[in-house]
Write a protein that holds these residues in place. Sequence first.
Motif, PDB file in Angstrom:
ATOM      1  N   ASN A 155      23.094 -57.246  22.588  1.00 14.23           N
ATOM      2  CA  ASN A 155      22.446 -56.239  21.736  1.00 14.23           C
ATOM      3  C   ASN A 155      22.533 -54.819  22.277  1.00 14.23           C
ATOM      4  O   ASN A 155      21.970 -53.892  21.671  1.00 14.23           O
ATOM      5  N   ILE A 156      23.194 -54.635  23.413  1.00 14.34           N
ATOM      6  CA  ILE A 156      23.278 -53.274  23.966  1.00 14.34           C
ATOM      7  C   ILE A 156      23.973 -52.359  22.968  1.00 14.34           C
ATOM      8  O   ILE A 156      25.069 -52.648  22.479  1.00 14.34           O
TER       9      ILE A 156
ATOM     10  N   MET B 241      33.670 -47.656  32.396  1.00 14.36           N
ATOM     11  CA  MET B 241      32.691 -47.738  31.316  1.00 14.36           C
ATOM     12  C   MET B 241      33.283 -48.472  30.116  1.00 14.36           C
ATOM     13  O   MET B 241      32.609 -49.296  29.479  1.00 14.36           O
ATOM     14  N   HIS B 242      34.548 -48.176  29.794  1.00 11.34           N
ATOM     15  CA  HIS B 242      35.180 -48.860  28.667  1.00 11.34           C
ATOM     16  C   HIS B 242      35.234 -50.370  28.904  1.00 11.34           C
ATOM     17  O   HIS B 242      35.066 -51.160  27.966  1.00 11.34           O
ATOM     18  N   SER B 243      35.482 -50.787  30.141  1.00 15.83           N
ATOM     19  CA  SER B 243      35.531 -52.228  30.430  1.00 15.83           C
ATOM     20  C   SER B 243      34.149 -52.854  30.275  1.00 15.83           C
ATOM     21  O   SER B 243      34.026 -53.993  29.798  1.00 15.83           O
ATOM     22  N   TYR B 244      33.083 -52.120  30.659  1.00 13.97           N
ATOM     23  CA  TYR B 244      31.730 -52.626  30.452  1.00 13.97           C
ATOM     24  C   TYR B 244      31.434 -52.754  28.953  1.00 13.97           C
ATOM     25  O   TYR B 244      30.802 -53.718  28.509  1.00 13.97           O
ATOM     26  N   ALA B 245      31.910 -51.776  28.178  1.00 13.05           N
ATOM     27  CA  ALA B 245      31.703 -51.823  26.728  1.00 13.05           C
ATOM     28  C   ALA B 245      32.427 -53.019  26.115  1.00 13.05           C
ATOM     29  O   ALA B 245      31.940 -53.633  25.154  1.00 13.05           O
ATOM     30  N   SER B 246      33.577 -53.352  26.684  1.00 10.90           N
ATOM     31  CA  SER B 246      34.316 -54.518  26.188  1.00 10.90           C
ATOM     32  C   SER B 246      33.537 -55.800  26.437  1.00 10.90           C
ATOM     33  O   SER B 246      33.628 -56.763  25.665  1.00 10.90           O
ATOM     34  N   ALA B 247      32.784 -55.815  27.537  1.00 10.93           N
ATOM     35  CA  ALA B 247      31.973 -56.987  27.850  1.00 10.93           C
ATOM     36  C   ALA B 247      30.688 -57.033  27.028  1.00 10.93           C
ATOM     37  O   ALA B 247      30.001 -58.057  26.997  1.00 10.93           O
TER      38      ALA B 247
ATOM     39  N   SER C 217      33.765 -63.496  35.496  1.00 14.33           N
ATOM     40  CA  SER C 217      33.051 -64.518  36.265  1.00 14.33           C
ATOM     41  C   SER C 217      31.982 -63.922  37.169  1.00 14.33           C
ATOM     42  O   SER C 217      31.285 -64.650  37.885  1.00 14.33           O
ATOM     43  N   ASN C 218      31.851 -62.577  37.134  1.00 10.75           N
ATOM     44  CA  ASN C 218      30.883 -61.884  37.987  1.00 10.75           C
ATOM     45  C   ASN C 218      29.781 -61.255  37.144  1.00 10.75           C
ATOM     46  O   ASN C 218      29.767 -61.353  35.912  1.00 10.75           O
ATOM     47  N   ARG C 219      28.879 -60.589  37.832  1.00  8.08           N
ATOM     48  CA  ARG C 219      27.857 -59.790  37.152  1.00  8.08           C
ATOM     49  C   ARG C 219      27.935 -58.360  37.676  1.00  8.08           C
ATOM     50  O   ARG C 219      28.179 -58.134  38.870  1.00  8.08           O
ATOM     51  N   LYS C 220      27.771 -57.411  36.785  1.00  5.44           N
ATOM     52  CA  LYS C 220      27.803 -56.000  37.136  1.00  5.44           C
ATOM     53  C   LYS C 220      26.518 -55.332  36.644  1.00  5.44           C
ATOM     54  O   LYS C 220      25.846 -55.829  35.731  1.00  5.44           O
ATOM     55  N   ALA C 221      26.194 -54.202  37.257  1.00  8.46           N
ATOM     56  CA  ALA C 221      24.998 -53.450  36.858  1.00  8.46           C
ATOM     57  C   ALA C 221      25.426 -52.210  36.081  1.00  8.46           C
ATOM     58  O   ALA C 221      26.155 -51.361  36.603  1.00  8.46           O
ATOM     59  N   VAL C 222      25.009 -52.125  34.827  1.00  8.76           N
ATOM     60  CA  VAL C 222      25.249 -50.937  34.012  1.00  8.76           C
ATOM     61  C   VAL C 222      24.194 -49.896  34.381  1.00  8.76           C
ATOM     62  O   VAL C 222      23.000 -50.205  34.451  1.00  8.76           O
ATOM     63  N   ASP C 223      24.636 -48.656  34.631  1.00 10.76           N
ATOM     64  CA  ASP C 223      23.686 -47.623  35.062  1.00 10.76           C
ATOM     65  C   ASP C 223      22.541 -47.462  34.075  1.00 10.76           C
ATOM     66  O   ASP C 223      21.365 -47.461  34.456  1.00 10.76           O
ATOM     67  N   VAL C 224      22.876 -47.312  32.789  1.00  4.96           N
ATOM     68  CA  VAL C 224      21.858 -47.141  31.749  1.00  4.96           C
ATOM     69  C   VAL C 224      22.298 -47.910  30.507  1.00  4.96           C
ATOM     70  O   VAL C 224      23.455 -47.773  30.074  1.00  4.96           O
ATOM     71  N   ALA C 225      21.414 -48.698  29.970  1.00  2.68           N
ATOM     72  CA  ALA C 225      21.669 -49.397  28.709  1.00  2.68           C
ATOM     73  C   ALA C 225      20.572 -49.031  27.721  1.00  2.68           C
ATOM     74  O   ALA C 225      19.399 -48.896  28.095  1.00  2.68           O
ATOM     75  N   ILE C 226      20.951 -48.873  26.458  1.00  2.00           N
ATOM     76  CA  ILE C 226      19.985 -48.523  25.413  1.00  2.00           C
ATOM     77  C   ILE C 226      20.111 -49.545  24.289  1.00  2.00           C
ATOM     78  O   ILE C 226      21.219 -49.878  23.851  1.00  2.00           O
ATOM     79  N   TRP C 227      18.962 -50.015  23.844  1.00  2.00           N
ATOM     80  CA  TRP C 227      18.919 -50.942  22.713  1.00  2.00           C
ATOM     81  C   TRP C 227      18.260 -50.258  21.518  1.00  2.00           C
ATOM     82  O   TRP C 227      17.425 -49.360  21.671  1.00  2.00           O
ATOM     83  N   GLU C 228      18.612 -50.691  20.338  1.00  2.00           N
ATOM     84  CA  GLU C 228      17.951 -50.197  19.135  1.00  2.00           C
ATOM     85  C   GLU C 228      16.550 -50.801  19.054  1.00  2.00           C
ATOM     86  O   GLU C 228      16.290 -51.887  19.595  1.00  2.00           O
ATOM     87  N   PRO C 229      15.624 -50.098  18.383  1.00  2.00           N
ATOM     88  CA  PRO C 229      14.241 -50.597  18.306  1.00  2.00           C
ATOM     89  C   PRO C 229      14.182 -52.005  17.705  1.00  2.00           C
ATOM     90  O   PRO C 229      14.882 -52.318  16.738  1.00  2.00           O
ATOM     91  N   GLY C 230      13.351 -52.829  18.309  1.00  2.00           N
ATOM     92  CA  GLY C 230      13.147 -54.172  17.785  1.00  2.00           C
ATOM     93  C   GLY C 230      14.177 -55.189  18.215  1.00  2.00           C
ATOM     94  O   GLY C 230      14.007 -56.387  17.939  1.00  2.00           O
TER      95      GLY C 230
ATOM     96  N   GLU D 107      20.960 -52.322  34.463  1.00  2.00           N
ATOM     97  CA  GLU D 107      20.924 -53.524  33.639  1.00  2.00           C
ATOM     98  C   GLU D 107      22.080 -54.452  34.006  1.00  2.00           C
ATOM     99  O   GLU D 107      23.249 -54.071  33.958  1.00  2.00           O
ATOM    100  N   SER D 108      21.767 -55.654  34.362  1.00  2.00           N
ATOM    101  CA  SER D 108      22.778 -56.622  34.784  1.00  2.00           C
ATOM    102  C   SER D 108      23.464 -57.224  33.563  1.00  2.00           C
ATOM    103  O   SER D 108      22.806 -57.671  32.618  1.00  2.00           O
ATOM    104  N   ILE D 109      24.821 -57.239  33.583  1.00  2.00           N
ATOM    105  CA  ILE D 109      25.589 -57.853  32.505  1.00  2.00           C
ATOM    106  C   ILE D 109      26.603 -58.821  33.111  1.00  2.00           C
ATOM    107  O   ILE D 109      27.026 -58.671  34.262  1.00  2.00           O
ATOM    108  N   LYS D 110      26.992 -59.809  32.317  1.00  4.58           N
ATOM    109  CA  LYS D 110      28.037 -60.724  32.751  1.00  4.58           C
ATOM    110  C   LYS D 110      29.378 -60.068  32.522  1.00  4.58           C
ATOM    111  O   LYS D 110      29.680 -59.601  31.424  1.00  4.58           O
ATOM    112  N   PHE D 111      30.198 -60.031  33.558  1.00  2.07           N
ATOM    113  CA  PHE D 111      31.479 -59.336  33.506  1.00  2.07           C
ATOM    114  C   PHE D 111      32.536 -60.281  34.072  1.00  2.07           C
ATOM    115  O   PHE D 111      32.717 -60.367  35.294  1.00  2.07           O
TER     116      PHE D 111
END
Length: 659
Positions: free
Chosen positions: A82-83, A106-112, A62-75, A56-60
């Motif tokens: 919303n990750i 991973m913590h830095s991705y969570a911060s983003a 000024s760049n974009r990074k790919a998160v290995d796995v992202a999970i969203w809540e239903p709906g 899953e591509s996220i804005k990080f």
Amino acid sequence: MSQVSKASIIQPETILDFIDGVTQRRDTPEERVRQEILKSLVREYGYKKEQIGVEESIKFGSNRKAVDVAIWEPGKAHTQENIYIIVECKDPKTKAKGKKDGVDQMHSYASACMNSTYGMWTNGDELLTFRYVVDDAGKRGPEAVPDLPHAGGEVPDDAPRFDQLRPAASDSLLYSFRRCHNYIAGNQGIQKAEAFLELLKIIFCKIQDERDSETPTFYITPTERQGAAGKKKCRKRIEALFGSVKQSYETIFKADEHIALTDDVLAYIVAQLQMYSLLESDVDVKGHAYETIVGSNLRGDKGQFFTPRNMCHMMVRMVDPSENDVILDPAMGTCGFLVTAMNYVLEKIGNSVDASGRSKTAKQEALIARKREFLSKHIVGIDFDPILVRASKMNMVMNNDGTGQLFHANSLEPFSGFEPKLQKALRLDAADVAANKALQPGHGVTAIMTNPPFGSKIPIEDPAILESFDLGHTWSWSEEDAEWRMEPKLFSSQPPEILFIERCVRLLEPGVGVAALVIPNGILGNPGLGYVRQWILRHAQILGSVDMHPDAFQPNVGVQTSVLVLRRWDSEEEAYCKDGTFQDYKMFMAICDHVGHDKRGQTTYVRDDDGYPIVREQTTAVTGKVGSEEESGHTSTERVVDDETMAIADAFLEWRRDQ
């Protein structure tokens, strides 16, 4: 596992993504870890595939990074804001504290992803989970938690409930056991074998808790993990459980044994295992995980190497035991054959009861009674290694049995050397013991599956043992009679596998008992061992012979083997053969060219004529949430393992029915 007939192909060296079933990803160690986690998220945690995004591509910044796995809540819309959960998967060589790909990434991705609540980082061998919380100063940061939440739930801040525990699926339990074992060895300062025994104690405590506690006491809360006082509270609970374990399993643990792990190590192990329900987990999942860990602690100098699980299933199916059989493995190792046979028969019992037409209550009563009778009297195991006997009893406990009739003894010593309980379990009376052979109808066991220790490096040299075996004596070839003759003189030594053949046949009930034995191919082809083949032919009917692939026992050992299936002659048949005329009969023969793995132990897959892997839609039945009577089926498109062992077993049974 059931499979539909529709199949397709994928590019070589790729893995089909578990989530969308279409994307072909490069087959790398990191990708294998990710696909295993994806299966666990769906099958164990209960997340829907449509809730999960891969790469899953996220804005990080000024760049974009790919998160290995992202999970969203239903709906919720699948946006970065919303990750709900972030999972980072690495190859086993990557360390959690690594600056580039470690937990901090991973913590830095969570911060983003400011609304993300949980994170998991794993390289397969390590697995760390966190909850992101805001402290009193308004700063958001990670807090270690024992697990990710089950779909629709939260990670408990206090003791978990039994209905919050999850059965293990796929290889997740194997990874957990391996992590625990490696953590003990690396942080406790002890050898691997000692680490295994400490892990054994903790697993026993976990099972004891699931069996006997009204509410779970095998746990550590996130708050307790933060300080020494909380870890001591956890130790107190686990030590109380271990006290109950020692009372319940006096033959496994001594009264003065204790848990030798430090508070820090114990806290880690409890956190890794607390959210599993071991009793509800699939028997193959538990068996594979447990035997892999045990196998990593075995030395090969005693001729010990485990029979692959597919071979266990093949041999058990070829013998086809029922609840009326007395089933024996005289070289049980960690009980792989006996656990496989036990569950094979229990499934038969369950199917029989279901088809009986009884009421639901009557079915349950009949099922319990028949299972109790079978488990208490019809499973027998022997091993000379006390550590393996201990490990075998543990395997039985994990598979919802007691400890079974498992004995620490030398299977090759004269019957008179067996303790009375073992003689009784083997259905031997005083005359059998005196003659050192079970000769009477109704005496001896009726089903044997075994893989005895091999090798000239572990010879049997004791004259008292050699004397009690025909095959412990020397033999000479008579040109005049065109046969081998047994001499009074003993061999100075004999490889154990030769004596085990005779012992297994002697332990079978005459005319009825059937054995499936793993033997080295030299016994079937070496000219100097013709006397062994003659002995077999005169004492047993060869029902089948399966020539196994040279990689069958790789990567542990390269010995070339066959599986021999024998039925012991009754007294009249045996006397007829000893007159010098062999009975003319048909036998089943097969060559197993595909065993599902290569010489490095890597799984092999079916390919088309051009070398492309074939994939097929497969449905795996997974036990539902603890407390639920329903099972959920998970369908996915997977590569087809190149394994023909069960096809051989099915062909053998069909051949026997036609005889």
